[in-house]
Design a protein around this motif. Structure first.
Motif, PDB file in Angstrom:
ATOM      1  N   CYS A  15       0.813  -0.924   0.014  1.00  0.00           N
ATOM      2  CA  CYS A  15       0.087  -0.036  -0.102  1.00  0.00           C
ATOM      3  C   CYS A  15       0.769   1.199   0.196  1.00  0.00           C
ATOM      4  CB  CYS A  15      -0.965   0.071   1.220  1.00  0.00           C
ATOM      5  SG  CYS A  15      -2.180  -1.196   1.030  1.00  0.00           S
ATOM      6  N   GLN A  16       2.082   1.384   0.850  1.00  0.00           N
ATOM      7  CA  GLN A  16       2.810   2.324   0.820  1.00  0.00           C
ATOM      8  C   GLN A  16       3.531   2.693  -0.400  1.00  0.00           C
ATOM      9  OE1 GLN A  16       5.222   1.280   4.304  1.00  0.00           O
ATOM     10  NE2 GLN A  16       3.534   2.649   5.498  1.00  0.00           N
ATOM     11  N   ARG A  17       4.001   1.498  -1.365  1.00  0.00           N
ATOM     12  CA  ARG A  17       4.501   1.815  -2.322  1.00  0.00           C
ATOM     13  C   ARG A  17       3.446   2.359  -3.625  1.00  0.00           C
ATOM     14  NH1 ARG A  17       6.531  -3.249  -2.543  1.00  0.00           N
ATOM     15  NH2 ARG A  17       7.398  -3.424  -0.401  1.00  0.00           N
ATOM     16  N   THR A  18       2.116   2.302  -3.480  1.00  0.00           N
ATOM     17  CA  THR A  18       1.258   2.771  -4.250  1.00  0.00           C
ATOM     18  C   THR A  18       1.843   4.115  -4.960  1.00  0.00           C
ATOM     19  OG1 THR A  18      -0.558   2.018  -3.150  1.00  0.00           O
ATOM     20  CG2 THR A  18      -0.996   3.457  -4.908  1.00  0.00           C
ATOM     21  N   PRO A  19       2.067   4.291  -6.365  1.00  0.00           N
ATOM     22  CA  PRO A  19       2.463   5.591  -6.913  1.00  0.00           C
ATOM     23  C   PRO A  19       1.927   6.766  -6.526  1.00  0.00           C
ATOM     24  CG  PRO A  19       1.843   3.983  -8.508  1.00  0.00           C
ATOM     25  CD  PRO A  19       1.636   3.106  -7.357  1.00  0.00           C
ATOM     26  N   GLU A  20       2.682   8.010  -6.544  1.00  0.00           N
ATOM     27  CA  GLU A  20       2.106   9.222  -6.231  1.00  0.00           C
ATOM     28  C   GLU A  20       0.923   9.449  -7.134  1.00  0.00           C
ATOM     29  OE1 GLU A  20       4.930  11.992  -4.922  1.00  0.00           O
ATOM     30  OE2 GLU A  20       5.770  10.703  -3.636  1.00  0.00           O
ATOM     31  N   ALA A  21      -0.194  10.109  -6.892  1.00  0.00           N
ATOM     32  CA  ALA A  21      -0.882  10.595  -7.854  1.00  0.00           C
ATOM     33  C   ALA A  21      -0.273  11.457  -8.692  1.00  0.00           C
ATOM     34  CB  ALA A  21      -1.993  11.358  -7.103  1.00  0.00           C
ATOM     35  N   THR A  22      -0.407  11.487 -10.140  1.00  0.00           N
ATOM     36  CA  THR A  22       0.325  12.320 -10.987  1.00  0.00           C
ATOM     37  C   THR A  22      -0.147  13.681 -10.961  1.00  0.00           C
ATOM     38  OG1 THR A  22      -0.261  10.593 -12.640  1.00  0.00           O
ATOM     39  CG2 THR A  22       0.350  12.773 -13.588  1.00  0.00           C
ATOM     40  N   PRO A  23       1.001  14.668 -10.657  1.00  0.00           N
ATOM     41  CA  PRO A  23       0.489  15.984 -10.485  1.00  0.00           C
ATOM     42  C   PRO A  23      -0.144  16.543 -11.565  1.00  0.00           C
ATOM     43  CG  PRO A  23       2.987  15.879 -11.093  1.00  0.00           C
ATOM     44  CD  PRO A  23       2.426  14.331 -11.098  1.00  0.00           C
ATOM     45  N   ALA A  24      -0.785  17.577 -11.383  1.00  0.00           N
ATOM     46  CA  ALA A  24      -1.651  18.366 -12.292  1.00  0.00           C
ATOM     47  C   ALA A  24      -0.749  19.138 -13.262  1.00  0.00           C
ATOM     48  CB  ALA A  24      -2.758  19.277 -11.775  1.00  0.00           C
ATOM     49  N   PRO A  25      -0.874  19.007 -14.636  1.00  0.00           N
ATOM     50  CA  PRO A  25      -0.027  19.582 -15.487  1.00  0.00           C
ATOM     51  C   PRO A  25      -0.031  21.262 -15.164  1.00  0.00           C
ATOM     52  CG  PRO A  25      -2.029  19.113 -16.505  1.00  0.00           C
ATOM     53  CD  PRO A  25      -2.056  18.351 -15.328  1.00  0.00           C
ATOM     54  N   ALA A  26       1.116  21.768 -15.688  1.00  0.00           N
ATOM     55  CA  ALA A  26       1.379  23.072 -15.252  1.00  0.00           C
ATOM     56  C   ALA A  26       0.225  23.868 -16.327  1.00  0.00           C
ATOM     57  CB  ALA A  26       2.826  23.421 -15.304  1.00  0.00           C
ATOM     58  N   ALA A  27       0.027  25.060 -16.100  1.00  0.00           N
ATOM     59  CA  ALA A  27      -0.807  25.751 -16.907  1.00  0.00           C
ATOM     60  C   ALA A  27       0.156  25.943 -18.446  1.00  0.00           C
ATOM     61  CB  ALA A  27      -1.197  27.199 -16.918  1.00  0.00           C
ATOM     62  N   ILE A  28      -0.844  25.441 -19.413  1.00  0.00           N
ATOM     63  CA  ILE A  28      -0.203  25.584 -20.971  1.00  0.00           C
ATOM     64  C   ILE A  28      -0.449  26.953 -21.614  1.00  0.00           C
ATOM     65  CG2 ILE A  28      -0.146  24.454 -22.918  1.00  0.00           C
ATOM     66  CD1 ILE A  28      -1.059  21.894 -21.664  1.00  0.00           C
ATOM     67  N   ALA A  29       0.327  27.742 -22.070  1.00  0.00           N
ATOM     68  CA  ALA A  29       0.073  28.809 -22.948  1.00  0.00           C
ATOM     69  C   ALA A  29       0.023  28.568 -24.521  1.00  0.00           C
ATOM     70  CB  ALA A  29       1.248  29.776 -22.460  1.00  0.00           C
ATOM     71  N   LEU A  30      -0.788  28.513 -24.982  1.00  0.00           N
ATOM     72  CA  LEU A  30      -0.983  28.404 -26.364  1.00  0.00           C
ATOM     73  C   LEU A  30      -0.802  29.789 -27.138  1.00  0.00           C
ATOM     74  CD1 LEU A  30      -3.811  26.055 -26.704  1.00  0.00           C
ATOM     75  CD2 LEU A  30      -1.456  25.358 -26.667  1.00  0.00           C
ATOM     76  N   THR A  31       0.301  29.609 -28.036  1.00  0.00           N
ATOM     77  CA  THR A  31       0.498  30.933 -28.851  1.00  0.00           C
ATOM     78  C   THR A  31       0.335  30.630 -30.416  1.00  0.00           C
ATOM     79  OG1 THR A  31       2.920  30.384 -28.789  1.00  0.00           O
ATOM     80  CG2 THR A  31       2.018  31.975 -27.300  1.00  0.00           C
ATOM     81  N   SER A  32       0.157  31.569 -30.996  1.00  0.00           N
ATOM     82  CA  SER A  32      -0.202  31.781 -32.474  1.00  0.00           C
ATOM     83  C   SER A  32       1.182  31.592 -33.204  1.00  0.00           C
ATOM     84  CB  SER A  32      -0.902  32.812 -32.984  1.00  0.00           C
ATOM     85  OG  SER A  32      -2.475  32.556 -32.607  1.00  0.00           O
TER      86      SER A  32
END
Ligand code: HEC
Length: 109
Positions: A15-32
């Motif tokens: 149980c303790q070796r359960t992988p940590e939750a995937t961190p939320a992705p950092a905000a993505i800035a889309l540019t043209s």
């Protein structure tokens, strides 16, 4: 009976070796972005409109006009390859018209 604590420890360890939750992705800035495509220098003959309809979504006119001279059987195989290998939405009913248009291109004479 001495195994019970060992099993409990192993389960706890698992149980303790359960992988940590995937961190939320950092905000993505889309540019043209823009790119400049090379100008289309070749044009297909008016009689080859069926090629414009079925081939130029993926190929330039120049690509079709610079192919080596191929016979009807080889072109037929090519049309089929475009449909099966590259998922071109070419209606098989149009194959004879496409073949005729390909065979009359200037580079095929
Ligand atoms: C859905 C996209 C698509 C369409 C539509 C399409 N092709 Fe292709 N064609 C490809 C891809 C991908 C290749 C492989 C990469 C390349 O050579 O450009 C290819 C390759 C070719 C080649 C080079 C030889 C070979 O077999 O790899 C010829 C000749 C060709 N196509 C002719 C045609 C003709 C004629 C048509 C119209 C009847 C057509 N294509 C329609 C995607 C397409």
């Amino acid at each position: 009976m001495t195994r019970a604590p060992l099993v409990a420890l192993l389960l706890l360890g698992a149980c303790q070796r359960t992988p940590e939750a995937t961190p939320a992705p950092a905000a993505i800035a889309l540019t043209s972005q823009s790119i400049t495509l090379p100008p289309e220098t070749a044009t297909l003959p008016a009689s080859a409109e069926i090629l414009t309809t079925n081939c130029t979504a993926c190929h330039s006119a120049e690509q079709l006009l610079t192919q080596p001279k191929l016979d009807a059987k080889t072109w037929t195989t090519e049309i089929g390859k475009m449909r099966t290998a590259y998922k071109a939405s070419i209606d098989p009913k149009d194959d004879p018209k496409i073949l005729a248009a390909l065979l009359t291109l200037p580079n095929q004479k």
